[in-house]
Design a protein around this motif. Structure first.
Motif: not given
Length: 71
Positions: A1-15, A64-65
């Motif tokens: 779950m921490k991975f998903l939260a970190a990935l979501t944050f980084v994806t948002a930062a990249l956006a 992808i995924n």
């Protein structure tokens, strides 16, 4: 779950054009596309993103995924 939260944050930062290699600490395991989508970044043991490599010519990094791939 921490991975998903970190990935979501980084994806948002990249956006928003923020380079995670310059601004944020990461949590293992974490992989993200470079801001210009020319390759990917990988989280190291010191919780910093490092250059993971470049995509081959004619490809770009895409998610992808929720993982970065060169396609």
């Amino acid at each position: 779950m921490k991975f998903l939260a970190a990935l979501t944050f980084v994806t948002a930062a990249l956006a928003y054009g923020v380079d995670p290699a310059d601004t944020e600490l990461c949590t293992l395991p974490a992989y993200v596309c470079k801001p210009d989508f020319s390759g990917w970044l990988v989280c190291n043991l010191d919780s910093h993103f490092l250059d993971g490599g470049n995509c081959p010519e004619g490809t770009a990094c895409e998610y992808i995924n929720d993982l970065p791939y060169c396609v």
